[in-house]
Scaffold this motif. Structure first.
Motif, PDB file in Angstrom:
ATOM      1  N   GLU A 186      -2.427 -11.982   1.742  1.00 45.43           N
ATOM      2  CA  GLU A 186      -1.584 -11.572   2.884  1.00 45.43           C
ATOM      3  C   GLU A 186      -1.008 -10.173   2.673  1.00 45.43           C
ATOM      4  O   GLU A 186      -1.000  -9.355   3.595  1.00 45.43           O
ATOM      5  N   TYR A 187      -0.555  -9.898   1.457  1.00 47.07           N
ATOM      6  CA  TYR A 187      -0.092  -8.533   1.167  1.00 47.07           C
ATOM      7  C   TYR A 187      -1.241  -7.553   1.384  1.00 47.07           C
ATOM      8  O   TYR A 187      -1.070  -6.473   1.958  1.00 47.07           O
ATOM      9  N   ALA A 188      -2.425  -7.956   0.913  1.00 43.53           N
ATOM     10  CA  ALA A 188      -3.583  -7.063   1.013  1.00 43.53           C
ATOM     11  C   ALA A 188      -3.907  -6.753   2.467  1.00 43.53           C
ATOM     12  O   ALA A 188      -4.269  -5.613   2.794  1.00 43.53           O
ATOM     13  N   GLY A 245       0.779  -1.230   0.000  1.00 43.82           N
ATOM     14  CA  GLY A 245       0.000   0.000   0.000  1.00 43.82           C
ATOM     15  C   GLY A 245       0.813   1.285   0.000  1.00 43.82           C
ATOM     16  O   GLY A 245       0.268   2.380   0.143  1.00 43.82           O
ATOM     17  N   TYR A 246       2.122   1.159  -0.209  1.00 48.21           N
ATOM     18  CA  TYR A 246       2.980   2.359  -0.151  1.00 48.21           C
ATOM     19  C   TYR A 246       2.568   3.385  -1.211  1.00 48.21           C
ATOM     20  O   TYR A 246       2.299   4.550  -0.893  1.00 48.21           O
ATOM     21  N   SER A 247       2.487   2.950  -2.466  1.00 51.14           N
ATOM     22  CA  SER A 247       2.099   3.889  -3.528  1.00 51.14           C
ATOM     23  C   SER A 247       0.626   4.280  -3.407  1.00 51.14           C
ATOM     24  O   SER A 247       0.256   5.412  -3.752  1.00 51.14           O
ATOM     25  N   SER A 248      -0.205   3.360  -2.895  1.00 49.52           N
ATOM     26  CA  SER A 248      -1.634   3.702  -2.708  1.00 49.52           C
ATOM     27  C   SER A 248      -1.770   4.893  -1.772  1.00 49.52           C
ATOM     28  O   SER A 248      -2.588   5.791  -2.008  1.00 49.52           O
ATOM     29  N   VAL A 265      -9.194  -7.691  -3.586  1.00 46.68           N
ATOM     30  CA  VAL A 265      -8.303  -8.849  -3.598  1.00 46.68           C
ATOM     31  C   VAL A 265      -8.723  -9.818  -4.699  1.00 46.68           C
ATOM     32  O   VAL A 265      -9.906 -10.137  -4.842  1.00 46.68           O
ATOM     33  N   GLY A 266      -7.752 -10.273  -5.463  1.00 49.79           N
ATOM     34  CA  GLY A 266      -8.008 -11.237  -6.537  1.00 49.79           C
ATOM     35  C   GLY A 266      -7.061 -10.977  -7.688  1.00 49.79           C
ATOM     36  O   GLY A 266      -6.294 -10.009  -7.660  1.00 49.79           O
ATOM     37  N   LYS A 267      -7.112 -11.850  -8.677  1.00 52.28           N
ATOM     38  CA  LYS A 267      -6.341 -11.626  -9.899  1.00 52.28           C
ATOM     39  C   LYS A 267      -6.899 -10.400 -10.584  1.00 52.28           C
ATOM     40  O   LYS A 267      -8.119 -10.344 -10.839  1.00 52.28           O
ATOM     41  N   ILE A 312      -4.507   6.008 -13.776  1.00 53.21           N
ATOM     42  CA  ILE A 312      -4.381   4.556 -13.649  1.00 53.21           C
ATOM     43  C   ILE A 312      -2.896   4.211 -13.557  1.00 53.21           C
ATOM     44  O   ILE A 312      -2.105   4.593 -14.433  1.00 53.21           O
ATOM     45  N   PHE A 313      -2.534   3.529 -12.478  1.00 51.60           N
ATOM     46  CA  PHE A 313      -1.133   3.152 -12.255  1.00 51.60           C
ATOM     47  C   PHE A 313      -1.010   1.645 -12.410  1.00 51.60           C
ATOM     48  O   PHE A 313      -1.573   0.879 -11.624  1.00 51.60           O
ATOM     49  N   ILE A 314      -0.289   1.214 -13.435  1.00 54.83           N
ATOM     50  CA  ILE A 314      -0.109  -0.225 -13.722  1.00 54.83           C
ATOM     51  C   ILE A 314       1.217  -0.668 -13.127  1.00 54.83           C
ATOM     52  O   ILE A 314       2.290  -0.245 -13.587  1.00 54.83           O
ATOM     53  N   ASP A 315       1.138  -1.519 -12.088  1.00 54.01           N
ATOM     54  CA  ASP A 315       2.367  -1.910 -11.378  1.00 54.01           C
ATOM     55  C   ASP A 315       2.201  -3.300 -10.763  1.00 54.01           C
ATOM     56  O   ASP A 315       2.427  -3.498  -9.573  1.00 54.01           O
ATOM     57  N   ALA A 316       1.794  -4.279 -11.584  1.00 56.89           N
ATOM     58  CA  ALA A 316       1.602  -5.632 -11.053  1.00 56.89           C
ATOM     59  C   ALA A 316       2.494  -6.610 -11.804  1.00 56.89           C
ATOM     60  O   ALA A 316       3.678  -6.327 -12.020  1.00 56.89           O
ATOM     61  N   ASP A 317       1.952  -7.768 -12.189  1.00 55.41           N
ATOM     62  CA  ASP A 317       2.733  -8.769 -12.928  1.00 55.41           C
ATOM     63  C   ASP A 317       2.944  -8.287 -14.365  1.00 55.41           C
ATOM     64  O   ASP A 317       1.994  -8.096 -15.115  1.00 55.41           O
TER      65      ASP A 317
HETATM   66  N1  SAM Z   1       2.479  -0.417  -6.334  1.00 58.82           N
HETATM   67  C1  SAM Z   1       3.191  -1.017  -5.205  1.00 58.82           C
HETATM   68  C2  SAM Z   1       3.993   0.049  -4.499  1.00 58.82           C
HETATM   69  O1  SAM Z   1       4.672   0.834  -5.188  1.00 58.82           O
HETATM   70  O2  SAM Z   1       3.955   0.099  -3.259  1.00 58.82           O
HETATM   71  C3  SAM Z   1       4.116  -2.119  -5.651  1.00 58.82           C
HETATM   72  C4  SAM Z   1       3.427  -3.235  -6.389  1.00 58.82           C
HETATM   73  S1  SAM Z   1       4.451  -4.658  -6.621  1.00 58.82           S
HETATM   74  C5  SAM Z   1       5.650  -4.073  -7.756  1.00 58.82           C
HETATM   75  C6  SAM Z   1       3.430  -5.717  -7.607  1.00 58.82           C
HETATM   76  C7  SAM Z   1       2.243  -6.302  -6.880  1.00 58.82           C
HETATM   77  O3  SAM Z   1       1.356  -6.879  -7.837  1.00 58.82           O
HETATM   78  C8  SAM Z   1       2.591  -7.401  -5.895  1.00 58.82           C
HETATM   79  O4  SAM Z   1       2.065  -7.094  -4.637  1.00 58.82           O
HETATM   80  C9  SAM Z   1       1.929  -8.641  -6.477  1.00 58.82           C
HETATM   81  O5  SAM Z   1       1.439  -9.550  -5.490  1.00 58.82           O
HETATM   82  C10 SAM Z   1       0.789  -8.046  -7.271  1.00 58.82           C
HETATM   83  N2  SAM Z   1       0.306  -8.910  -8.354  1.00 58.82           N
HETATM   84  C11 SAM Z   1       1.002  -9.800  -9.080  1.00 58.82           C
HETATM   85  N3  SAM Z   1       0.205 -10.417  -9.958  1.00 58.82           N
HETATM   86  C12 SAM Z   1      -1.030  -9.890  -9.808  1.00 58.82           C
HETATM   87  C13 SAM Z   1      -2.288 -10.118 -10.439  1.00 58.82           C
HETATM   88  N4  SAM Z   1      -2.425 -11.006 -11.415  1.00 58.82           N
HETATM   89  N5  SAM Z   1      -3.333  -9.401 -10.018  1.00 58.82           N
HETATM   90  C14 SAM Z   1      -3.209  -8.479  -9.028  1.00 58.82           C
HETATM   91  N6  SAM Z   1      -2.044  -8.227  -8.400  1.00 58.82           N
HETATM   92  C15 SAM Z   1      -0.974  -8.918  -8.780  1.00 58.82           C
END
Ligand code: SAM
Length: 220
Positions: free
Chosen positions: A93-95, A69-72, A115-117, A135-140
């Motif tokens: 758990e991260y959530a 949640g840092y960027s949130s 929470v979810g994919k 919109i900030f894209i920062d996941a997988d």
């Molecule tokens: N934005 C966060 C920050 O700056 O504090 C960092 C996010 S981190 C780089 C990527 C996150 O995306 C991880 O917590 C990971 O569990 C999550 N993630 C990975 N695959 C995902 C998916 N399919 N759906 C949702 N979240 C996913």
């Protein structure tokens, strides 16, 4: 050696421009204690997200990838009282760590963690008719091309889209790199090239997170 000077300059900028912040430091500590990887945005990048949200006068923000949640929290702080960050996280758990962090930072009324994919939860936002200012894209990263398509579905003219980690130590220009994160970013760049509804640029960055970069885009 480069890393060292990048790090020192980041420290200097933080000292000058980003006042010590007990709430955000507590987030990083809680993440560490919970064994969450240190892959959040850096403080200077967090502040960039905050400033972009302010410049845009954003009310509704979507984040894909919550982590702790840092960027949130950075983005929530830029919102007016009625504003909201919807943030998507796959790992429960991260959530739950993020939820605590967001509460401690006094932002719980402004942040909703879903929470979810992300590919399963984005359609729910779409059905709810929710559109976003930023919109900030920062996941997988392998899913970045899909996230860009969804971002366009959930955007309106003028929506800002930011995607992090598009340089990957330079690997992004390696056509035959076997890392599917690299290939995800490359397909994302291909889409940006083809997509006529979006204007974008990419900026390389160095700092305490090494050598990377981000895409900044605006929907037409
Ligand atoms: N934005 C966060 C920050 O700056 O504090 C960092 C996010 S981190 C780089 C990527 C996150 O995306 C991880 O917590 C990971 O569990 C999550 N993630 C990975 N695959 C995902 C998916 N399919 N759906 C949702 N979240 C996913």
């Amino acid at each position: 050696t480069n890393l060292n000077i990048w790090n020192n300059v980041d420290e200097y900028f933080m000292e000058k421009l980003i006042p010590a912040d007990a709430e955000l430091e507590a987030v990083l500590q809680a993440n560490k204690a919970a064994g969450i990887p240190e892959i959040d945005v850096s403080p200077t990048q967090g502040k960039l997200l905050y400033l972009l949200a302010k410049i845009k006068e954003a009310k509704n923000i979507l984040e894909i990838g919550t982590l702790g949640g840092y960027s949130s929290i950075w983005m929530a702080r830029a919102l007016p009282n009625e504003g909201k960050v919807y943030t998507l996280e796959i790992d429960p758990e991260y959530a739950s760590v993020a939820k605590e962090n967001i509460k401690r930072a006094g932002c719980e009324h402004k942040v909703e963690i879903i929470v979810g994919k992300a590919l399963d939860t984005l359609p729910i936002l779409k059905k709810a008719g929710q559109l976003f200012d930023l919109i900030f894209i920062d996941a997988d990263k392998p899913n970045n091309p899909h996230y860009l398509k969804w971002a366009l579905e959930l955007a309106k003219p003028g929506t800002i889209i930011i995607a992090d980690n598009v340089v990957r130590d330079g690997a992004v220009i390696d056509e035959i790199n076997v890392d599917e994160r690299v290939q995800g970013v490359r397909r994302f760049m291909d889409l940006l090239q083809e997509e006529s509804q979006i204007e974008s640029t990419a900026i390389q960055t160095v700092g305490n997170k090494g050598y990377d970069g981000f895409v900044l885009a605006v929907v037409k």
